[in-house]
Design a protein around this motif. Structure first.
Motif: not given
Length: 288
Positions: A26, A31, A34, A106, A109, A113, A116
């Motif tokens: 991440l 990202r 997240a 992946d 995402l 979110r 996750v």
């Protein structure tokens, strides 16, 4: 309790590696937003695992002796099945753990979110539930709850420290070697847990042969002696063992060890120390 320390170390390190891989990916992919969902999933997984352990410990206390033994024996057999699956799964997938997790992340995402959170919950929760069940079964077999749990806590602490060192790039660990050798030892430990579970089922009256002993070396290896306690704590050895317990131990350990050695050592996954270290999570500063 070497066995419980190793259980905590192995399972804790696996969970720490999973979290480290997800965090590093991440951060590397930009990202960071997240990360909150990821840590929330980890926290939920830990909470559920602790609640499960508490339910196992305190739930059966109001039941009759036979009911407690029946539940304990059944859960011990289930724990052996789960830890056996875990041993083979980790030995087979250790090399590809990073790529498998990042591929799943992946996809999560892309779904949002919250997905996750689910990925982290499932990945860490599986390890936590397996650990809680197997530690409970090992503690029951050892006849104590304090020392096994303390040993497991030390193992988990060492795993967290090792996972952090791996994440920061301070430690490289050949995962195939680690999980191959610990797998061998845990198969022997699981055999002892299975034998103890069989004894519980015999005491519950669900299996026969409670008074038919294959051997009784209590006079040579007193259960209260330091070496009797050591054997009990390390491999769940019982000085007085019934024929059914001995048969269950042999029927599990002999074929499981044979298949495990053949699969890990002689099927293109040789865990020799000279093997190339498995991929581990990179720190954000070193990830490329």
């Amino acid at each position: 309790m070497v066995a419980n320390f190793l259980i905590g170390l192995r399972e804790g390190l696996e969970a720490a590696l999973v979290v480290g891989i997800l965090v590093a990916y991440l951060v590397k992919s930009g990202r960071r937003e997240a990360l909150g969902q990821l840590w929330m999933g980890v926290g939920l997984a830990v909470g559920i695992s602790l609640a499960f352990g508490a339910a196992l410990t305190f739930g059966p206390r109001g039941l009759t002796f036979e009911a407690q033994e029946a539940i304990g024996g059944t859960l011990s057999v289930i724990a052996v099945g789960l830890v056996t699956w875990m041993i083979f799964w980790m030995a087979r997938t250790a090399r590809h753990l990073k790529s498998d997790l990042t591929r799943r992340l992946d996809g999560a995402l892309g779904a949002g979110r919250r997905a996750v959170l689910v990925i982290a919950l499932l990945a860490v929760g599986r390890e936590g539930l397996e650990t809680a069940l197997f530690l409970w079964a090992a503690a029951q077999a050892a006849g104590s709850s304090t020392r096994p749990l303390l040993s497991a806590a030390l193992g988990l602490g060492a795993a967290l420290a090792g996972g952090w060192a791996i994440y920061r790039g301070a430690l490289r660990l050949n995962l195939r070697v680690f999980f191959a050798w610990t797998g061998l030892f845990l198969i022997v430990v699981a055999g002892g847990v299975l034998a103890y579970g069989v004894h519980d089922l015999q005491e519950a009256g669900l299996l026969p042969g409670l008074n038919e002993l294959a051997f009784d070396v209590s006079s040579t290896i007193p259960p209260a002696s330091w070496y009797g306690t050591l054997l009990k704590g390390v491999v769940n050895f019982s000085p007085a063992t019934t024929w059914l317990q001995l048969g269950a131990w042999l029927a599990y350990v002999a074929p499981t060890l044979t298949v495990f050695v053949a699969a890990v050592w002689f099927a293109g996954a040789s865990p020799r120390p000279t093997a190339t270290p498995a991929a581990v999570p990179s720190s954000p500063a070193t990830a490329s």
